[in-house]
Design a protein around this motif. Structure first.
Motif, PDB file in Angstrom:
ATOM      1  N   VAL A 158       5.224   4.630   1.504  1.00  0.00           N
ATOM      2  CA  VAL A 158       4.943   3.083   1.436  1.00  0.00           C
ATOM      3  C   VAL A 158       4.732   2.632   2.952  1.00  0.00           C
ATOM      4  N   ALA A 159       3.294   2.519   2.988  1.00  0.00           N
ATOM      5  CA  ALA A 159       2.988   1.952   4.311  1.00  0.00           C
ATOM      6  C   ALA A 159       2.955   0.428   4.475  1.00  0.00           C
ATOM      7  N   ARG A 210      -8.071   0.023  -0.441  1.00  0.00           N
ATOM      8  CA  ARG A 210      -7.702  -0.767  -1.615  1.00  0.00           C
ATOM      9  C   ARG A 210      -6.161  -0.844  -1.624  1.00  0.00           C
ATOM     10  N   PRO A 211      -5.678  -2.076  -1.633  1.00  0.00           N
ATOM     11  CA  PRO A 211      -4.286  -2.126  -1.887  1.00  0.00           C
ATOM     12  C   PRO A 211      -3.561  -1.535  -3.166  1.00  0.00           C
ATOM     13  N   THR A 212      -2.444  -1.060  -3.021  1.00  0.00           N
ATOM     14  CA  THR A 212      -1.709  -0.826  -4.382  1.00  0.00           C
ATOM     15  C   THR A 212      -1.476  -1.912  -5.370  1.00  0.00           C
ATOM     16  N   SER A 213      -1.120  -3.146  -4.548  1.00  0.00           N
ATOM     17  CA  SER A 213      -0.906  -4.377  -5.362  1.00  0.00           C
ATOM     18  C   SER A 213      -1.000  -5.497  -4.068  1.00  0.00           C
ATOM     19  N   GLY A 214      -1.329  -6.829  -4.634  1.00  0.00           N
ATOM     20  CA  GLY A 214      -1.244  -7.914  -3.702  1.00  0.00           C
ATOM     21  C   GLY A 214      -2.698  -8.121  -3.474  1.00  0.00           C
ATOM     22  N   ALA A 254       4.122   1.900  11.725  1.00  0.00           N
ATOM     23  CA  ALA A 254       4.889   0.598  11.071  1.00  0.00           C
ATOM     24  C   ALA A 254       3.994   0.232   9.984  1.00  0.00           C
ATOM     25  N   GLY A 255       2.602   0.419  10.104  1.00  0.00           N
ATOM     26  CA  GLY A 255       1.680   0.267   9.003  1.00  0.00           C
ATOM     27  C   GLY A 255       0.460  -0.804   9.475  1.00  0.00           C
ATOM     28  N   LYS A 256       0.415  -1.232  10.776  1.00  0.00           N
ATOM     29  CA  LYS A 256      -0.526  -1.766  11.460  1.00  0.00           C
ATOM     30  C   LYS A 256      -2.019  -1.398  10.925  1.00  0.00           C
ATOM     31  N   LYS A 288       0.992  -1.261  -0.008  1.00  0.00           N
ATOM     32  CA  LYS A 288      -0.074   0.141  -0.071  1.00  0.00           C
ATOM     33  C   LYS A 288       0.822   1.208  -0.012  1.00  0.00           C
ATOM     34  N   VAL A 289       0.786   2.114  -0.987  1.00  0.00           N
ATOM     35  CA  VAL A 289       1.572   3.316  -1.329  1.00  0.00           C
ATOM     36  C   VAL A 289       0.460   4.445  -0.960  1.00  0.00           C
TER      37      VAL A 289
END
Ligand SMILES: Nc1ncnc2c1ncn2[C@@H]1O[C@H](COP(=O)(O)OP(=O)(O)O)[C@@H](O)[C@H]1O
Ligand SMILES: [Mg+2]
Length: 327
Positions: free
Chosen positions: A22-23, A59-63, A45-47, A12-13
């Motif tokens: 870049v989270a 929405r994820p950037t990818s994955g 940290a991105g939790k 996720k960016v």
């Protein structure tokens, strides 16, 4: 189909004018059905981003994000509503409707889902009982303690019978005793209804009390992970050290040493035979079925190199504060 939560290559960016943030930087994680998994990591940290991706609030950037085999990341509006019903959310701030009773707060998601009134009443009674609030359904939030409000929050999250419970810092606003009760409740709920639980926390004590497995998130990446018993057995790692903390001593001549408890006798005999080493503090704990001992040792400065070598020779995992190894 795979039950539980499966994250693959999750990124996720957040595009910002000052530069992209870049989270999440490629998260792979599998939490099997019925497990309680902790995500720990420092602020930033991105939790929370991870949780928001699992609920499709983000929405994820990818994955990909799979919940019980269903792709959350690719779900359209209709599917999304169905998938979201399978996910219950618990937050630090419970956010109850103040003008509604506990029972009405718990019934709210059922009302939205157009569950008939009779079935709603039945379900709310079941849920109040499940979270230990039988008989308190008529109370308003102002009449409930912080712990009781969180119980209402958990009951509300479970109302639509989700298969996944996501808890973002569920106990961070509670005192230590209430925290333990709420964590015991989460474990009890898992045992009774078989829900898969993801707990986000910055508190290691939460992981110690309730989690079966844990991931350490650092700048959007999982840097350590595994079942609790495995993680604490990896002597010297950050999670092992933080999950089994030593009493504080303020002496720069100390080193830390970890060992498997089966070897306690040998370890103490060995330490007794090494010149210039004395035990300053120690602890033995069982976590995830694994027994681990940790010691803080005073080492005489002039014997340091020889003492460290002898301790390692004796099979202890020795951790020296950064920069002190050469001293
Ligand atoms: N909506 C957003 N827009 C831009 N940056 C964000 C947003 N949400 C989070 N971030 C950034 O992403 C990183 C991870 O944040 P977050 O997921 O909230 O971490 P945590 O919950 O572990 O504290 C941080 O650097 C944060 O500043
Ligand atoms: Mg957060």
């Amino acid at each position: 189909m795979t039950d539980g939560i499966v994250l693959t290559g999750l990124r996720k960016v957040y595009p910002l004018r000052g530069g992209d943030v870049v989270a999440l930087d490629g998260i792979d994680l599998r939490v099997p059905r019925g497990a309680i998994h902790g995500i720990v990591g420092e602020s930033g940290a991105g939790k929370s981003t991870l949780v928001r991706c699992v609920t499709a609030l983000e929405r994820p950037t990818s994955g990909t994000v799979l919940v019980d085999g269903e792709a959350v990341d690719a779900a359209g509006e209709r599917d999304l509503r169905r998938v979201r019903r399978r996910i219950g959310m618990v937050f630090q701030q419970v956010n109850l409707f103040d003008a509604r009773t506990a029972a009405e707060n718990i019934a709210y998601p059922l009302r939205i889902a157009k569950v008939p009134a009779a079935r709603r009443r039945e379900r709310v009674a079941e849920l109040l009982d499940l979270v230990g609030l039988a008989g308190r359904g008529g109370s308003y939030p102002a009449q409930l303690s912080g712990g009781q409000k969180q119980r209402v929050g958990i009951a509300r999250a479970l109302a639509a019978d989700p298969s996944v419970l996501l808890c973002d810092e569920p106990t961070s606003a509670l005192d230590a005793a209430t925290t333990r009760q709420i964590l015991a409740l989460i474990r009890d709920v898992r045992d009774r209804v078989g829900v898969t639980v993801l707990i986000i926390t910055h508190e290691m004590s939460v992981v110690r009390e309730v989690c079966d497995s844990v991931s350490l998130l650092d700048r959007g990446r999982i840097v350590e992970h595994g079942p609790i018993g495995e993680v604490v057995g990896r002597h010297g790692t950050r999670l092992a050290r933080e999950l089994i903390p030593l009493p504080v001593t303020a002496d720069s001549t100390t080193v830390e040493a970890a060992f498997a408890v089966e070897h306690t006798g040998e370890v103490f005999r060995a330490i007794g035979g090494i010149d210039g080493v004395a035990v300053a503090a120690g602890t033995v704990e069982t976590l995830g079925g694994v027994r681990v001992g940790r010691l803080r040792l005073d080492v005489a400065p002039d014997r340091r190199a020889a003492a460290l070598a002898a301790l390692r020779q004796a099979g202890l995992h020795v951790t020296v504060a950064p920069g002190e190894e050469a001293a």
